[in-house]
Design a protein around this motif. Structure first.
Motif, mmCIF file in Angstrom:
data_model
loop_
_atom_site.group_PDB
_atom_site.id
_atom_site.type_symbol
_atom_site.label_atom_id
_atom_site.label_comp_id
_atom_site.label_asym_id
_atom_site.label_seq_id
_atom_site.Cartn_x
_atom_site.Cartn_y
_atom_site.Cartn_z
ATOM 1 N N SER A 83 -3.013 3.490 6.422
ATOM 2 C CA SER A 83 -3.959 2.373 6.596
ATOM 3 C C SER A 83 -4.466 2.272 8.026
ATOM 4 O O SER A 83 -5.609 1.910 8.256
ATOM 5 N N ILE A 84 -3.603 2.569 8.992
ATOM 6 C CA ILE A 84 -3.975 2.302 10.391
ATOM 7 C C ILE A 84 -4.118 3.567 11.237
ATOM 8 O O ILE A 84 -4.580 3.496 12.380
ATOM 9 N N ASN A 139 -6.047 -1.513 -1.251
ATOM 10 C CA ASN A 139 -5.935 -0.154 -1.789
ATOM 11 C C ASN A 139 -5.315 -0.180 -3.187
ATOM 12 O O ASN A 139 -5.725 0.551 -4.087
ATOM 13 N N GLU A 169 -2.872 -8.360 8.332
ATOM 14 C CA GLU A 169 -4.062 -7.516 8.196
ATOM 15 C C GLU A 169 -3.715 -6.174 7.535
ATOM 16 O O GLU A 169 -4.459 -5.689 6.678
ATOM 17 N N ILE A 170 -2.588 -5.596 7.972
ATOM 18 C CA ILE A 170 -2.187 -4.309 7.369
ATOM 19 C C ILE A 170 -1.833 -4.535 5.900
ATOM 20 O O ILE A 170 -2.222 -3.773 5.010
ATOM 21 N N SER A 171 -1.117 -5.621 5.653
ATOM 22 C CA SER A 171 -0.720 -5.955 4.285
ATOM 23 C C SER A 171 -1.945 -6.107 3.385
ATOM 24 O O SER A 171 -1.962 -5.645 2.242
ATOM 25 N N THR A 172 -2.976 -6.762 3.921
ATOM 26 C CA THR A 172 -4.192 -6.978 3.129
ATOM 27 C C THR A 172 -4.879 -5.651 2.815
ATOM 28 O O THR A 172 -5.349 -5.439 1.700
ATOM 29 N N ARG A 173 -4.894 -4.732 3.791
ATOM 30 C CA ARG A 173 -5.488 -3.426 3.521
ATOM 31 C C ARG A 173 -4.708 -2.714 2.408
ATOM 32 O O ARG A 173 -5.284 -2.095 1.507
ATOM 33 N N MET A 174 -3.389 -2.839 2.471
ATOM 34 C CA MET A 174 -2.568 -2.151 1.465
ATOM 35 C C MET A 174 -2.792 -2.735 0.075
ATOM 36 O O MET A 174 -2.883 -1.998 -0.909
ATOM 37 N N SER A 218 -5.980 -14.310 3.403
ATOM 38 C CA SER A 218 -6.572 -13.265 2.557
ATOM 39 C C SER A 218 -6.155 -13.354 1.094
ATOM 40 O O SER A 218 -6.638 -12.598 0.271
ATOM 41 N N ARG A 219 -5.219 -14.264 0.764
ATOM 42 C CA ARG A 219 -4.696 -14.330 -0.601
ATOM 43 C C ARG A 219 -4.548 -15.767 -1.058
ATOM 44 O O ARG A 219 -4.179 -16.636 -0.264
ATOM 45 N N GLY A 236 1.968 -3.673 -0.334
ATOM 46 C CA GLY A 236 1.802 -4.352 0.946
ATOM 47 C C GLY A 236 2.540 -5.670 1.055
ATOM 48 O O GLY A 236 2.410 -6.370 2.058
ATOM 49 N N LEU A 278 -7.920 -0.994 11.712
ATOM 50 C CA LEU A 278 -8.308 -1.392 10.355
ATOM 51 C C LEU A 278 -9.816 -1.640 10.248
ATOM 52 O O LEU A 278 -10.393 -1.541 9.173
ATOM 53 N N THR A 307 7.220 -1.820 5.059
ATOM 54 C CA THR A 307 7.593 -2.671 3.925
ATOM 55 C C THR A 307 8.917 -2.242 3.296
ATOM 56 O O THR A 307 9.333 -2.799 2.302
#
Lengths: 482, 278
Positions: free
Chosen positions: A328-329, B215, B207-212, A455-456, B196, A16, A364
């Motif tokens: 994403s990765i 986007n 981290e992956i969720s945040t990237r999604m 992050s949220r 995400g 990432l 997901t």
């Protein structure tokens, strides 16, 4: 190929942070998705083809022994050889034996994911053979000392700049100049590969479909490298796997339509080639020897299991291109040959679920992969099945298990659940008030919930739960009616 | 109400969903109001969770326990309606698969599944309200619309994955918003790509969720929308939480809140739930 699936989380985090990778994946994703949509829309009955693809594969898998033996008989009848390999090691031993008998020194390869699975290149190199990949993407990652990050576009993660640097490092000493544009890069690779094609002793390709009725191996490429790899050296080896067999040429027609459209958004690949044994008397060219190595490597164990649907996979990569986690990765984080949704189903079975528990969980369950699969593999259901099998095997993390059990005990007692949810709301509201950000209605940090709040923001809940508010409102209206 | 709409009547059990119950009561109030406005009697049986988190975590035993509890709580109603695609899909699609070895429960789950609907699906496909031109909010009157949060706003829509792919919900909320509130959606290029959230995914792989979600937000920003709507609180909390953290002014609502003209302010920022400020 070395199994690094246990390292998924750190590898994904690292990926990432790689800006070049993100840019390359972004370009690739939009390209693949848009072109696929266009050509599948054009074929008005694409859905019927998907259903047909599913049904033909199911029929073949239900009669796999019959079709494999039919394929074998027909290959032999044309003068070819069929070898059965239980695992990658056996496959490599077979390939090494053939190379040794052919007194080979240089081996060229068309793209073969099965050979990646078996680690064939490494096995050959350990014995001193020179191995050259001839698919441009494979050639690039071979120079870089990497593994494929996509099953049809192995170097999709590489930027043009990275390829320029790589070519500079390896080609400049041979007298080649720096190339920065696509056409020049391709041209330089062609010049270098042409010499290898003409001087190789053995060519190894994969096989997209094995046609039982005719004993043909079908491959599709866009560079024509598969044809040169199979025709120019005196020995041609196909490394492929047992689930690639299909009944007849009619079925092949359907699968070729599905594959090209799903994979690259093409109506048909630039080259579609059928290999039918070695060179015959009146043939102008072709190999003197023709071998097919059929790898099992755990596939026959999947047959008849709850995961059998994954054996329908025709390796088009559409599920990767449409997976928001994969895009994403990138593919390397998955830690083995097959990334993305199909990989997250297949890899845990082939390398052991206990080594790859993160893969089916790193999803997901958004279902986009399942809607584009050309053979209708229920990928989300199979990923969920893996999770269920992980739980049954007790491989769940202790924290996750504990939280789920605590939540379950509560949820099974709805009255107590209601009381505790209201209490939880009060606690959350306090955090919202305490929060240094001072904004009404949002929580920026919450102990134990940093995975969310790192992050949220989290909405701060109000005074009570809906169920409590509704109850109050209902009794108030009942009162007023009285 | 036209004759087609009249043909459907009865008791509705409102499937509140955990997240609406805890974080956003106005979504459930909106759903109840929209259904009551169509002449239904709405009941909220005591409830906790349908079992979706356990199901997606692979714990089928716990899922079955919660599924049975849910079936017992809701099977007395003529209809079960939820303001969530993923929660209704759990009952509608996945319960059946859980009871392969318990035919009695499988039968009961199927009977319940046949009567369970996502809110917009129920309003449009079952009641056909917009087609008959029925006002979703007869009591508000048209003049009430002028000071609503969405007037003169540019609005975009996120299609939640379970509703979209498992239940085929795409046009229904858009159609209802257009017919009832005159809202035209300014579509984002990635409306059908996962945000995400993914339930526990967002905390297992943050981290992956945040990237999604970043986007996803790129797509929202491209539309220059003032408001993002959607039909599932999990996704909306994820997107709203990230929007706020990154300083965006875009507000987030569940579509039912706009249809019912009943909001508590922006999902994350404007107000504390419970203080209605429509």
């Amino acid at each position: 190929m070395e199994v690094l699936t246990h390292n998924f989380k750190p590898a994904a985090k690292k990926a990432l942070l790689d800006k070049d990778l993100s840019a390359a994946m972004g370009r690739a994703e939009s390209g693949f998705v848009d072109t696929r949509r266009k050509v599948t829309d054009e074929l008005l009955n694409f859905e019927e083809f998907r259903t047909l693809g599913r049904d033909v594969k199911n029929h073949t898998l239900a009669n796999l022994d019959y079709y494999l033996e039919l394929f074998e008989r027909n290959v032999i009848a044309q003068g070819g050889h069929v070898h059965w390999a239980k695992n990658g090691e056996e496959a490599n031993r077979i390939v090494l034996d053939i190379c040794k008998k052919a007194d080979a020194r240089k081996i060229i390869k068309g793209k073969s994911m099965v050979s990646e699975e078996a680690g064939t290149n490494a096995a050959l190199e350990r014995q001193g053979y020179e191995v050259i990949e001839t698919d441009l993407g494979e050639y690039i990652i071979q120079l870089a000392g990497e593994t494929p990050s996509h099953i049809i576009a192995p170097a999709v993660h590489k930027s043009k700049k990275a390829v320029t640097e790589l070519f500079d490092r390896y080609h400049a000493p041979m007298g080649y100049e720096t190339v920065t544009e696509h056409e020049a890069i391709v041209d330089q690779a062609r010049q270098i590969l042409r010499d290898h094609f003409c001087s190789a002793d053995v060519g190894i390709t994969g096989g997209n479909f094995l046609v039982a009725e005719t004993g043909s191996v079908a491959i599709v490429t866009n560079e024509g490298n598969g044809d040169l790899t199979s025709c120019l050296p005196k020995v041609h080896i196909v490394t492929t796997s047992i689930e690639k067999v299909i009944p007849d040429m009619e079925a092949l027609g359907g699968f070729l339509r599905l594959l090209a459209r799903s994979a690259t958004g093409q109506i048909t690949s630039v080259y579609t080639t059928l290999f039918n044994g070695p060179k015959r008397d009146k043939d102008i060219d072709g190999p003197e020897e023709f071998h097919v190595v059929l790898l099992d490597n755990g596939r026959s164990e999947i047959l008849g299991s709850e995961y059998q649907d994954i054996l329908r996979c025709i390796r088009c990569g559409a599920c990767l291109n449409h997976c928001p986690v994969y895009t994403s990765i990138g593919g390397h984080a998955y830690g083995w040959v097959y990334p993305g949704p199909m990989g997250s189903v297949l890899t845990p079975i082939l390398v052991g679920r206990e080594n790859a528990g993160d893969l089916p969980n790193a999803c997901t369950l958004n279902g986009r992969c399942g809607t584009v699969c050309p053979v209708k593999i229920p990928l989300p259901s199979l990923l969920r099945k893996h999770r269920s099998d992980l739980v049954k095997a007790g491989s769940q993390g202790a924290v996750q298990k504990g939280m789920l059990s605590f939540w379950y005990v509560l949820a099974r007692r709805p009255v107590l659940y209601g009381v505790l949810m209201r209490a939880f709301k009060t606690v959350l509201s306090l955090f919202a008030l305490l929060d240094k950000a001072g904004q009404r209605g949002r929580i920026k940090t919450l102990p134990g919930a940093s995975a969310w709040t790192s992050s949220r923001d989290l909405p701060a809940p109000g005074k009570s739960t809906f169920q409590a508010l509704w109850k109050t409102a209902q009794s108030a209206s009942n009162e007023s009616e009285k | 109400m036209n004759s087609e709409a009249k043909a459907v009547s009865g008791n509705i059990g409102l499937f509140v969903t955990c997240l609406a119950d805890l974080f956003r009561p106005s979504v459930a109030f909106s759903a109840a109001k929209l259904l009551e406005n169509q002449g239904f009697s709405v009941t909220v049986p005591i409830q906790s969770c349908c079992g979706q988190p356990a199901y997606n975590s692979g714990d089928e035993r716990k899922t079955r326990g919660l599924a049975k509890q849910f079936i017992e709580q809701f099977e007395e109603f003529d209809y079960v309606v939820a303001p969530s695609g993923s929660c209704s899909s759990m009952v509608k699609i996945h319960y059946f698969d859980l009871f392969g070895s318990e035919p009695d429960w499988q039968k009961r789950s199927q009977q319940l599944a046949n009567r369970t609907f996502e809110l917009s699906e129920f309003l449009l496909d079952v009641l056909k309200v917009s087609l008959s031109g029925v006002d979703l909010n007869p009591s508000n009157g048209s003049e009430g619309l002028s000071d609503k949060p969405f007037v003169d706003s540019k609005i975009t829509y996120h299609d939640s994955c379970s509703g979209l792919r498992e239940l085929g919900i795409r046009s229904q909320p858009r159609e209802l918003l257009k017919q009832s509130c005159g809202v035209e959606i300014k579509e984002m290029s990635n409306s059908e790509i996962c945000c995400g959230f993914g339930g526990t995914f967002c905390v297992k792989f943050p981290e992956i969720s945040t990237r999604m979600v970043d986007n996803k937000i790129d797509g929202i920003v491209e539309t220059k929308a003032d408001i993002l709507l959607g039909g599932d609180l999990g996704c909306l909390m994820n997107i709203a939480g990230r929007l706020k953290r990154t300083g965006s002014k875009t507000r987030v609502y569940h579509y039912a809140e706009l249809l019912a003209l009943e909001t508590e302010g922006d999902l994350v920022d404007d107000g504390i739930a419970g203080e209605k400020n429509v």
